[in-house]
Motif scaffolding. Structure first.
Motif, PDB file in Angstrom:
ATOM      1  N   CYS A  27     -53.689   2.096 -30.070  1.00 37.03           N
ATOM      2  CA  CYS A  27     -52.325   2.571 -29.902  1.00 37.03           C
ATOM      3  C   CYS A  27     -51.358   1.436 -30.231  1.00 37.03           C
ATOM      4  N   ALA A  28     -50.410   1.709 -31.108  1.00 40.67           N
ATOM      5  CA  ALA A  28     -49.411   0.714 -31.495  1.00 40.67           C
ATOM      6  C   ALA A  28     -48.221   0.779 -30.542  1.00 40.67           C
ATOM      7  N   ALA A  29     -47.392  -0.237 -30.580  1.00 40.97           N
ATOM      8  CA  ALA A  29     -46.196  -0.269 -29.740  1.00 40.97           C
ATOM      9  C   ALA A  29     -45.279   0.922 -30.038  1.00 40.97           C
ATOM     10  N   SER A  30     -45.355   1.447 -31.246  1.00 40.00           N
ATOM     11  CA  SER A  30     -44.543   2.600 -31.654  1.00 40.00           C
ATOM     12  C   SER A  30     -45.008   3.897 -30.986  1.00 40.00           C
ATOM     13  N   GLY A  31     -46.193   3.863 -30.368  1.00 36.19           N
ATOM     14  CA  GLY A  31     -46.762   5.054 -29.755  1.00 36.19           C
ATOM     15  C   GLY A  31     -47.750   5.775 -30.662  1.00 36.19           C
ATOM     16  N   LEU A  32     -47.819   5.384 -31.938  1.00 36.60           N
ATOM     17  CA  LEU A  32     -48.790   5.988 -32.853  1.00 36.60           C
ATOM     18  C   LEU A  32     -50.189   5.531 -32.473  1.00 36.60           C
ATOM     19  N   GLN A  33     -51.149   6.443 -32.571  1.00 36.90           N
ATOM     20  CA  GLN A  33     -52.520   6.082 -32.212  1.00 36.90           C
ATOM     21  C   GLN A  33     -53.518   6.722 -33.156  1.00 36.90           C
ATOM     22  N   ALA A  34     -54.700   6.108 -33.215  1.00 34.99           N
ATOM     23  CA  ALA A  34     -55.781   6.619 -34.054  1.00 34.99           C
ATOM     24  C   ALA A  34     -57.114   6.253 -33.430  1.00 34.99           C
ATOM     25  N   ARG A  35     -58.113   7.089 -33.716  1.00 35.58           N
ATOM     26  CA  ARG A  35     -59.476   6.840 -33.252  1.00 35.58           C
ATOM     27  C   ARG A  35     -60.430   7.478 -34.253  1.00 35.58           C
ATOM     28  N   PHE A  36     -61.502   6.764 -34.578  1.00 38.83           N
ATOM     29  CA  PHE A  36     -62.522   7.257 -35.489  1.00 38.83           C
ATOM     30  C   PHE A  36     -63.792   7.566 -34.718  1.00 38.83           C
ATOM     31  N   SER A  37     -64.561   8.515 -35.240  1.00 40.71           N
ATOM     32  CA  SER A  37     -65.901   8.785 -34.731  1.00 40.71           C
ATOM     33  C   SER A  37     -66.830   8.845 -35.940  1.00 40.71           C
ATOM     34  N   ALA A  38     -68.078   8.489 -35.701  1.00 35.99           N
ATOM     35  CA  ALA A  38     -69.008   8.363 -36.826  1.00 35.99           C
ATOM     36  C   ALA A  38     -70.346   9.013 -36.545  1.00 35.99           C
ATOM     37  N   GLY A  39     -70.951   9.452 -37.615  1.00 40.54           N
ATOM     38  CA  GLY A  39     -72.341   9.885 -37.610  1.00 40.54           C
ATOM     39  C   GLY A  39     -73.111   8.857 -38.420  1.00 40.54           C
ATOM     40  N   ILE A  40     -74.090   8.234 -37.807  1.00 42.48           N
ATOM     41  CA  ILE A  40     -74.839   7.146 -38.435  1.00 42.48           C
ATOM     42  C   ILE A  40     -76.273   7.603 -38.668  1.00 42.48           C
ATOM     43  N   GLU A  41     -76.791   7.299 -39.837  1.00 44.61           N
ATOM     44  CA  GLU A  41     -78.174   7.623 -40.167  1.00 44.61           C
ATOM     45  C   GLU A  41     -78.737   6.514 -41.050  1.00 44.61           C
ATOM     46  N   GLY A  42     -79.852   5.931 -40.610  1.00 45.68           N
ATOM     47  CA  GLY A  42     -80.481   4.874 -41.393  1.00 45.68           C
ATOM     48  C   GLY A  42     -79.593   3.660 -41.597  1.00 45.68           C
ATOM     49  N   GLY A  43     -78.739   3.385 -40.611  1.00 47.19           N
ATOM     50  CA  GLY A  43     -77.856   2.224 -40.707  1.00 47.19           C
ATOM     51  C   GLY A  43     -76.659   2.421 -41.630  1.00 47.19           C
ATOM     52  N   ARG A  44     -76.451   3.660 -42.079  1.00 47.90           N
ATOM     53  CA  ARG A  44     -75.323   3.957 -42.973  1.00 47.90           C
ATOM     54  C   ARG A  44     -74.416   5.020 -42.345  1.00 47.90           C
ATOM     55  N   ILE A  45     -73.184   5.020 -42.764  1.00 50.44           N
ATOM     56  CA  ILE A  45     -72.215   5.990 -42.266  1.00 50.44           C
ATOM     57  C   ILE A  45     -72.462   7.317 -42.989  1.00 50.44           C
ATOM     58  N   ARG A  46     -73.007   8.268 -42.269  1.00 46.52           N
ATOM     59  CA  ARG A  46     -73.303   9.597 -42.813  1.00 46.52           C
ATOM     60  C   ARG A  46     -72.062  10.477 -42.792  1.00 46.52           C
ATOM     61  N   ASP A  47     -71.256  10.347 -41.733  1.00 47.52           N
ATOM     62  CA  ASP A  47     -70.039  11.137 -41.586  1.00 47.52           C
ATOM     63  C   ASP A  47     -69.033  10.299 -40.814  1.00 47.52           C
ATOM     64  N   ARG A  49     -65.019  10.762 -39.031  1.00 47.66           N
ATOM     65  CA  ARG A  49     -63.882  11.633 -38.719  1.00 47.66           C
ATOM     66  C   ARG A  49     -62.852  10.837 -37.941  1.00 47.66           C
ATOM     67  N   PHE A  50     -61.670  11.372 -37.848  1.00 49.37           N
ATOM     68  CA  PHE A  50     -60.623  10.668 -37.100  1.00 49.37           C
ATOM     69  C   PHE A  50     -59.725  11.644 -36.372  1.00 49.37           C
ATOM     70  N   GLU A  51     -59.110  11.116 -35.347  1.00 53.63           N
ATOM     71  CA  GLU A  51     -58.039  11.789 -34.619  1.00 53.63           C
ATOM     72  C   GLU A  51     -56.883  10.815 -34.678  1.00 53.63           C
ATOM     73  N   CYS A  52     -55.675  11.306 -34.930  1.00 52.15           N
ATOM     74  CA  CYS A  52     -54.535  10.392 -34.931  1.00 52.15           C
ATOM     75  C   CYS A  52     -53.253  11.151 -34.642  1.00 52.15           C
ATOM     76  N   SER A  53     -52.211  10.387 -34.399  1.00 52.31           N
ATOM     77  CA  SER A  53     -50.891  10.964 -34.189  1.00 52.31           C
ATOM     78  C   SER A  53     -50.483  11.777 -35.410  1.00 52.31           C
ATOM     79  N   ALA A  54     -49.557  12.698 -35.203  1.00 54.09           N
ATOM     80  CA  ALA A  54     -49.075  13.554 -36.286  1.00 54.09           C
ATOM     81  C   ALA A  54     -48.076  12.797 -37.155  1.00 54.09           C
ATOM     82  N   CYS A  55     -48.580  11.821 -37.883  1.00 57.76           N
ATOM     83  CA  CYS A  55     -47.782  11.007 -38.809  1.00 57.76           C
ATOM     84  C   CYS A  55     -48.471  11.107 -40.168  1.00 57.76           C
ATOM     85  N   VAL A  56     -47.779  11.643 -41.163  1.00 56.55           N
ATOM     86  CA  VAL A  56     -48.425  11.886 -42.449  1.00 56.55           C
ATOM     87  C   VAL A  56     -48.969  10.600 -43.084  1.00 56.55           C
ATOM     88  N   THR A  57     -48.285   9.495 -42.887  1.00 58.00           N
ATOM     89  CA  THR A  57     -48.750   8.230 -43.456  1.00 58.00           C
ATOM     90  C   THR A  57     -50.019   7.760 -42.765  1.00 58.00           C
TER      91      THR A  57
END
Length: 122
Positions: A27-47, A49-57
């Protein structure tokens, strides 16, 4: 890659449910926030995804990281810093480029979680 293209894909990715391996929310001082989640297989990023504030940038920057990270080894930096992400995503006004730091920090938090969890190490 253009900010518009990343935004279009990011709006779909953002709606998908989080994966089991989830990083800490950043979470930034501006209130914008982001979080990623991952699916890992064989030590590699298989998938990724993210959740974040409603900011197009912020959505565009998060999606650019998703596009770059799929198939990469866990822990390998897909961007060296926010400046590199800003360079990759074209069309973001200078006043909004600070959102790249939020996206990169959230991605790194998820990769740290992946590197230190049993699921991420398999």
């Amino acid at each position: 890659m253009s900010a518009h293209d990343c935004l279009e894909r990011g709006l779909r990715t953002r709606r998908r449910p989080a994966l089991a391996l989830t990083g800490d929310s950043v979470c930034a001082a501006s209130g914008l926030q982001a979080r990623f989640s991952a699916g890992i297989e064989g030590g590699r990023i298989r998938d990724l995804r993210f959740e974040c504030s409603a900011c197009v940038t912020l959505i565009a920057y998060c999606q650019a990281l998703v596009d770059t990270a799929i198939g990469q080894p866990v822990g390998e930096g897909v961007v060296s810093d926010a400046g590199e992400l800003m360079t990759r995503v074209q069309g973001v006004p200078p006043a909004l480029q600070d959102r790249a730091a939020i996206a990169v920090a959230a991605y790194r938090a998820a990769m740290h979680r992946a590197q230190t969890s049993e699921e991420g190490l398999q």
